[in-house]
Design an enzyme around this catalytic site. Sequence first.
Site, PDB file in Angstrom:
ATOM      1  N   LYS A 240       0.819  -1.210   0.000  1.00 34.22           N
ATOM      2  CA  LYS A 240       0.000   0.000   0.000  1.00 34.22           C
ATOM      3  C   LYS A 240       0.856   1.264   0.000  1.00 34.22           C
ATOM      4  CE  LYS A 240      -1.062  -0.238   4.909  1.00 34.22           C
ATOM      5  NZ  LYS A 240      -2.094  -0.585   5.852  1.00 34.22           N
ATOM      6  N   ARG A 241       2.113   1.132   0.361  1.00 30.30           N
ATOM      7  CA  ARG A 241       2.978   2.303   0.311  1.00 30.30           C
ATOM      8  C   ARG A 241       3.452   2.590  -1.109  1.00 30.30           C
ATOM      9  NH1 ARG A 241       3.234   0.637   5.145  1.00 30.30           N
ATOM     10  NH2 ARG A 241       4.247  -1.289   4.533  1.00 30.30           N
TER      11      ARG A 241
END
Length: 474
Positions: A240-241
């Site tokens: 998700k980063r």
Amino acid sequence: MSDRPLRLRFAPSPTGFFHVGGARTALYNWALAQREGGTFVLRIEDTDEARNRPEWTHGIIDALAWIGIAADDPHFEGPYFQSHFADAHVAAANQLFEAGLAYYCDLTAEQVQERAKASGKPGYDGYSRDRNLEPGPGRVLRFRVPAGTTVVTDLVRGEVSFDNANTEDFVLLRGNATPMFLLANVVDDVAMRISHVVRAEEHLPNTPKQQMLWEALGEEPPAWAHVPVLVNEQRKKLSKRRDKVAVEQYRAEGYLADAMVNYLMTLGWAPSGETEIVPWSQIVDEFRLEDVTHSPAFFDIKKLSAFNGEYIRKLGVERFIELCAPYLTADDVPWPREQFNPSVFSAMAELVQTRVTRLDQVVAMVDFLFLTDPPIDDDAFAKAMSAPNAIALLGEVIGAYETAEWDHDVLKETLEAVGAGHGLKPGKAQAPVRIAITGRSVGPPLYEPLVLLGREETLRRLRAALERGGGPAA
Ligand code: GLU
């Protein structure tokens, strides 16, 4: 195991946006439940108080409904909340303690580490196995891992053997008597009579421990299936980063639920036949865990967009218009909102529909129709105007359009005739006119917009472009 009624579960932790990998796992479970008349249990694993937020739970439930996993479907059960079952988790831990299958240990985490360092063997060394400690503050309850081998039969991966010597006596209850995730997860699966645990590959290392717990609780373990991880184009696990992983974001950008569902199903599995673009009913008929691949699946946004484009083109135009409405009336549209004209958009809709792969792209396709002076792409303008005869052509088109009948075919023939006079093919002849009208070098077909804009506005834009291009006033 196989003669139990089919009960599957999806057990997300509400600690962030709903990940596309989670959606794929949910859909695999959902397809199986639908085909076999089984039950899909939604269990929100909300025991990590520091990271949970109710809005993430709502987001998951909403996103599931969006991809067709709806709470009012007869196959759906739940949602249940893991935090409501803490007593059952502790009771199961006590049962294991009473049976001698778990024991208390008073070492602190630091002491465990020191011992591991001193012995050179990582992990907990079983120090309290035979010390017969009673429960007490600060004492953790550990599972007594039996000697031998744990063989996990996985419907995707076949048999996977784990040497129990590599599994330390893991913690079931923390020093403050709260249950660990692994225990809670198994106790809930047992209580919910789950027959098949279908989940992401990253949970495979937990599986031998969980299978031991099932057995220690006197239950036959479920069938396991670990589905492949999703990776990005660098073959790195989607994160998700680094990557765009939130289902909510794809939804907001105008990916259609059906396209998303179809694409997600193909990440690790393929329907029969020539095309991967197939309806949900076919997916339900054909999906088998045994056909899911082991290798990581590339989450390819380009391919997803291609799927989406196809799904968009399949929509009836009325539905397409309806789905575009939120994008055309959003707060951040580039035109003054009162200048938006729904009937102008409707007249263009069919042409736009074949040219977008996401609904949010419609805005840039039609903005020139609702902006008084659409911004002009300088480079594209310079390029179009530097073509031989571009300026002369513009001047002549203006002249011809001053009197031409304002009709699609007439406008087309007129421009093409002017172009032919300069030895230009229709596409080349259109280029300076297109940039003058739309501000861009690419876009929907040209003549419908001219009809919609009308003679006066068309001429105004053409004249402005001629002047900007350094031509004589026309
Ligand atoms: N709550 C876990 C997660 O979201 C899922 C565990 C499981 O499926 O067994 O990663």
